[in-house]
Design an enzyme around this catalytic site. Structure first.
Site, PDB file in Angstrom:
ATOM      1  N   LEU A  37       0.839  -1.204   0.000  1.00 35.69           N
ATOM      2  CA  LEU A  37       0.000   0.000   0.000  1.00 35.69           C
ATOM      3  C   LEU A  37       0.873   1.253   0.000  1.00 35.69           C
ATOM      4  O   LEU A  37       1.624   1.488   0.943  1.00 35.69           O
ATOM      5  CB  LEU A  37      -0.908   0.016   1.232  1.00 35.69           C
ATOM      6  CG  LEU A  37      -1.805  -1.204   1.417  1.00 35.69           C
ATOM      7  CD1 LEU A  37      -2.703  -1.007   2.637  1.00 35.69           C
ATOM      8  CD2 LEU A  37      -2.642  -1.456   0.173  1.00 35.69           C
ATOM      9  N   ARG A  44       0.896  13.900   7.521  1.00 38.69           N
ATOM     10  CA  ARG A  44       1.623  14.198   8.759  1.00 38.69           C
ATOM     11  C   ARG A  44       3.117  14.443   8.511  1.00 38.69           C
ATOM     12  O   ARG A  44       3.831  14.934   9.373  1.00 38.69           O
ATOM     13  CB  ARG A  44       1.430  13.051   9.776  1.00 38.69           C
ATOM     14  CG  ARG A  44       0.024  13.001  10.362  1.00 38.69           C
ATOM     15  CD  ARG A  44      -0.274  11.672  11.052  1.00 38.69           C
ATOM     16  NE  ARG A  44      -0.654  10.623  10.099  1.00 38.69           N
ATOM     17  CZ  ARG A  44      -0.957   9.375  10.440  1.00 38.69           C
ATOM     18  NH1 ARG A  44      -0.910   9.001  11.714  1.00 38.69           N
ATOM     19  NH2 ARG A  44      -1.292   8.482   9.529  1.00 38.69           N
ATOM     20  N   LYS A  51       4.724  10.357   1.056  1.00 38.94           N
ATOM     21  CA  LYS A  51       5.461   9.783   2.180  1.00 38.94           C
ATOM     22  C   LYS A  51       6.394   8.635   1.797  1.00 38.94           C
ATOM     23  O   LYS A  51       7.556   8.605   2.225  1.00 38.94           O
ATOM     24  CB  LYS A  51       4.465   9.305   3.234  1.00 38.94           C
ATOM     25  CG  LYS A  51       5.117   8.564   4.374  1.00 38.94           C
ATOM     26  CD  LYS A  51       4.178   8.386   5.529  1.00 38.94           C
ATOM     27  CE  LYS A  51       3.043   7.443   5.217  1.00 38.94           C
ATOM     28  NZ  LYS A  51       2.160   7.292   6.380  1.00 38.94           N
ATOM     29  N   THR A 107      -7.456   2.442   3.390  1.00 37.10           N
ATOM     30  CA  THR A 107      -6.653   1.253   3.095  1.00 37.10           C
ATOM     31  C   THR A 107      -7.481   0.135   2.456  1.00 37.10           C
ATOM     32  O   THR A 107      -6.965  -0.633   1.637  1.00 37.10           O
ATOM     33  CB  THR A 107      -5.946   0.746   4.362  1.00 37.10           C
ATOM     34  OG1 THR A 107      -6.870   0.743   5.457  1.00 37.10           O
ATOM     35  CG2 THR A 107      -4.759   1.636   4.739  1.00 37.10           C
ATOM     36  N   ASN A 414      38.116  20.602 -20.035  1.00 33.82           N
ATOM     37  CA  ASN A 414      37.381  19.637 -20.875  1.00 33.82           C
ATOM     38  C   ASN A 414      36.126  20.202 -21.511  1.00 33.82           C
ATOM     39  O   ASN A 414      35.578  19.614 -22.422  1.00 33.82           O
ATOM     40  CB  ASN A 414      37.022  18.394 -20.054  1.00 33.82           C
ATOM     41  CG  ASN A 414      36.112  18.722 -18.886  1.00 33.82           C
ATOM     42  OD1 ASN A 414      36.260  19.756 -18.234  1.00 33.82           O
ATOM     43  ND2 ASN A 414      35.164  17.844 -18.614  1.00 33.82           N
TER      44      ASN A 414
HETATM   45  C1  UD1 Z   1      -2.883   1.978   9.452  1.00 32.10           C
HETATM   46  C2  UD1 Z   1      -3.942   1.055  10.073  1.00 32.10           C
HETATM   47  C3  UD1 Z   1      -3.688   0.958  11.571  1.00 32.10           C
HETATM   48  C4  UD1 Z   1      -2.274   0.417  11.791  1.00 32.10           C
HETATM   49  C5  UD1 Z   1      -1.226   1.272  11.072  1.00 32.10           C
HETATM   50  C6  UD1 Z   1       0.108   0.574  11.129  1.00 32.10           C
HETATM   51  C7  UD1 Z   1      -5.986   1.292   8.744  1.00 32.10           C
HETATM   52  C8  UD1 Z   1      -7.332   1.890   8.666  1.00 32.10           C
HETATM   53  N1  UD1 Z   1      -5.256   1.587   9.812  1.00 32.10           N
HETATM   54  O1  UD1 Z   1      -3.061   3.264  10.056  1.00 32.10           O
HETATM   55  O2  UD1 Z   1      -4.624   0.070  12.163  1.00 32.10           O
HETATM   56  O3  UD1 Z   1      -2.017   0.384  13.199  1.00 32.10           O
HETATM   57  O4  UD1 Z   1      -1.581   1.442   9.683  1.00 32.10           O
HETATM   58  O5  UD1 Z   1       1.125   1.363  10.600  1.00 32.10           O
HETATM   59  O6  UD1 Z   1      -5.617   0.539   7.858  1.00 32.10           O
HETATM   60  N2  UD1 Z   1      -2.847   4.100   1.868  1.00 32.10           N
HETATM   61  C9  UD1 Z   1      -3.295   3.885   0.590  1.00 32.10           C
HETATM   62  N3  UD1 Z   1      -4.498   4.388   0.213  1.00 32.10           N
HETATM   63  C10 UD1 Z   1      -5.303   5.085   1.059  1.00 32.10           C
HETATM   64  C11 UD1 Z   1      -4.836   5.296   2.383  1.00 32.10           C
HETATM   65  C12 UD1 Z   1      -3.617   4.779   2.764  1.00 32.10           C
HETATM   66  O7  UD1 Z   1      -2.598   3.260  -0.218  1.00 32.10           O
HETATM   67  O8  UD1 Z   1      -6.370   5.492   0.646  1.00 32.10           O
HETATM   68  C13 UD1 Z   1      -1.524   3.553   2.251  1.00 32.10           C
HETATM   69  C14 UD1 Z   1      -0.568   4.622   2.740  1.00 32.10           C
HETATM   70  O9  UD1 Z   1       0.220   5.126   1.671  1.00 32.10           O
HETATM   71  C15 UD1 Z   1       0.289   3.873   3.755  1.00 32.10           C
HETATM   72  C16 UD1 Z   1      -0.634   2.777   4.253  1.00 32.10           C
HETATM   73  O10 UD1 Z   1      -1.707   2.670   3.329  1.00 32.10           O
HETATM   74  O11 UD1 Z   1       1.427   3.306   3.168  1.00 32.10           O
HETATM   75  C17 UD1 Z   1      -1.204   3.070   5.634  1.00 32.10           C
HETATM   76  O12 UD1 Z   1      -1.891   4.315   5.591  1.00 32.10           O
HETATM   77  P1  UD1 Z   1      -1.780   5.330   6.801  1.00 32.10           P
HETATM   78  O13 UD1 Z   1      -2.615   6.513   6.470  1.00 32.10           O
HETATM   79  O14 UD1 Z   1      -0.375   5.558   7.158  1.00 32.10           O
HETATM   80  O15 UD1 Z   1      -2.522   4.483   7.952  1.00 32.10           O
HETATM   81  P2  UD1 Z   1      -2.348   4.610   9.511  1.00 32.10           P
HETATM   82  O16 UD1 Z   1      -3.167   5.732   9.998  1.00 32.10           O
HETATM   83  O17 UD1 Z   1      -0.931   4.609   9.879  1.00 32.10           O
HETATM   84 CA    CA Z   2       0.970   4.578   8.768  1.00 34.43          CA
END
Ligand code: UD1
Ligand code: CA
Length: 488
Positions: A37, A44, A51, A107, A414
């Site tokens: 993902l 943030r 990121k 996600t 050069n």
């Molecule tokens: C997510 C989890 C959380 C977990 C944490 C671990 C969910 C809802 N939450 O939270 O339970 O503890 O990761 O690190 O899954 N991404 C996409 N498409 C989107 C949104 C996100 O591809 O629409 C990708 C982001 O680029 C990232 C990953 O998914 O690599 C996680 O997204 P992020 O927003 O960082 O989730 P967290 O809030 O950290």
């Molecule tokens: Ca994350």
């Protein structure tokens, strides 16, 4: 290897090899694939860059995860991209299938974007969060193994943290079975007090996953489609939902902020340096040495403080690097001395030395025993066996033979403002100090160039070239001059 952008045709059969820890353990081979993902913005981070493009020890976050998946034996990896994808795609398109999530709605939405790509796929499908660089290949393989052995709908990797802020919490039932995951922002105070967290790494039964994704909604604090909701849905469907706790929470460190990027870098630095120390590399202060994950170092190498070895750099036995040196994609042979040097895509052969304060730019090649000394810059040039460029020189687009001495302050001119031109110097040439080469010029073997010569024409072998204005001495001039000054 090598998938195209967009949705793939039918997914091929994949082999997932779980490497045994000891030779007597049985080897498991099962069908498996992985989704990384990497579509989120990472607000943030407060960055113009998405990121997952940010780097830990010279390697983008998403590459750490993709490489870990490959190292685990996953041959089919799909990467979900979205936000600023033009920056992410070049990092992953070579060895993963690129899937676009048009709207970053969570996600679950990211995984759902892969539905077509995995339509014909029935097996273990790992989902790996692209912002956790320290995940170990063994752990990815282990998740798939546990899922397979238990025919589970999903196995989630979990970690216990003293400060679980920001992570989803693992909610277990009275029997200790995983019931669901609740995100921090949706958690009641009791739920928020749970310190077992969701790592963001899972292995799913592919069919159970895509069936459940259809039932995920966005009725939550962030208005997003959460992948984490799939666990409760699978449990309600009566399929086993398991947790695999990690014994090393650092491998689950999610990078959501600059502070976490620094923290991940520190963990990575310690892990990598510990491995090199154990393999016979000396570092008098490992906290002041930064080594990228793909760097190769032989034994009895010494790395002095403020040394950065990045990319595909390699260092041969008995070489000493540092202090204050930064080597990127550079190959260092055995027994070299690399002191206060910056080198990028350079080749430093056995017994060569550079610095203090040398700058070796792409395609600089120091052959065996050659030297690039103090305040010397070399670009796209070969310095032959045993040849020396000891002080204050710029050498560009040059080929220098063996046992040549380049006097202090000598320069290749050069670049004529439009084009780069080559300088060729034979073997055993002596170049006096402050020589300028105005190329294209060729200097024959054994030639001698007098100091301060500007070389504009070829020099035959064994000739002496001198090209400078004649000196005139005006007797008493300086004394007269002093007297004149005293009068005024
Ligand atoms: C997510 C989890 C959380 C977990 C944490 C671990 C969910 C809802 N939450 O939270 O339970 O503890 O990761 O690190 O899954 N991404 C996409 N498409 C989107 C949104 C996100 O591809 O629409 C990708 C982001 O680029 C990232 C990953 O998914 O690599 C996680 O997204 P992020 O927003 O960082 O989730 P967290 O809030 O950290
Ligand atoms: Ca994350």
């Amino acid at each position: 290897r090598g998938f195209c952008v967009g949705f793939a045709p039918a997914v091929r059969t994949l082999r997932y090899t779980v490497r045994s820890k000891t030779p007597c353990e049985r080897r498991e081979t099962m069908e498996a694939a992985a989704i990384v993902l990497a579509a989120g913005a990472g607000t943030r981070m407060k960055s113009k860059k998405p990121k997952v493009v940010h780097e830990v020890l010279g390697k983008p976050l998403v590459r750490w995860v993709v490489d870990a998946a490959h190292a685990a034996g996953v041959t089919q990896v799909a990467t979900v991209v979205g936000h600023a994808r033009e920056q992410v795609i070049p990092l992953v398109e070579g060895d993963t299938q690129v899937v676009v999530q048009e709207v970053q709605n969570g996600t679950a939405g990211a995984v759902l974007a892969c539905a077509d790509a995995f339509a014909g796929f029935d097996g273990s499908l790992s989902v790996l969060t692209g912002d956790c660089p320290l995940i170990k290949p063994e752990t990815i393989a282990r998740l798939a193994q546990v899922r397979d052995e238990n025919n589970a709908a999903v196995v989630v990797l979990t970690m216990k943290l003293d400060d679980p802020t920001g992570y989803g919490r693992i909610i277990r039932d009275a029997d200790g079975q995983v019931e669901r995951i609740v995100e921090q922002k949706d958690a009641t105070p009791d739920e928020a007090a749970v310190n077992e967290c969701n790592s963001g790494f899972y292995c799913f039964d592919a069919r159970a996953l895509f069936d459940a994704l259809g039932q995920v909604d966005d009725d939550n604090a962030q208005g997003e489609f959460y992948l984490t909701d799939v666990l409760a849905i699978c449990r309600a469907a009566g399929r086993p939902v398991l947790a695999l706790p990690t014994d090393d929470p650092s491998e689950c460190l999610g990078v959501n902020s600059r502070a976490q990027l620094a923290e991940a870098t520190k963990f990575a630095q310690r892990r990598i340096n510990a491995a090199h120390l154990a393999a016979g590399v000396t570092m008098i202060d490992p906290d002041q040495v930064w080594i990228g994950p793909d760097v190769v170092i032989e034994q009895d190498v010494e790395l002095l403080p403020q040394t950065f070895l990045m990319g595909s750099t390699s260092v041969g036995e008995d070489s000493v690097i540092g202090p204050n040196s930064r080597l990127t994609d550079t190959v260092v042979g055995r027994g070299c001395t690399v002191d206060e040097t910056v080198a990028v895509e350079a080749l430093i052969d056995d017994g060569a030395s550079c610095g203090p304060r040398a700058y070796l730019r792409p395609a600089a090649h120091l052959c065996e025993g050659a030297k690039a000394g103090t305040h010397v810059e070399i670009k796209k040039s070969t310095v032959g066996k045993g040849s020396k460029v000891p002080h204050l020189s710029y050498i560009g687009d040059a080929t220098i033979g063996e046992d040549v001495n380049i006097g202090a302050g000598s320069i290749t001119c050069n670049y004529d403002g439009k084009k780069k031109w080559p300088t060729t110097i034979g073997d055993n040439v002596f170049v006096g100090c402050n020589t300028n080469f105005v190329p294209p010029v060729t200097v024959g073997d054994g030639a001698y160039i007098a100091a301060a010569t500007t070389v504009t024409e070829d020099i035959p072998a064994d000739a002496m070239a001198i090209g400078r204005s004649r000196q005139e001495n005006k007797a008493g001039w300086a004394e007269e001059n002093r007297k004149k000054k005293q009068k005024t």
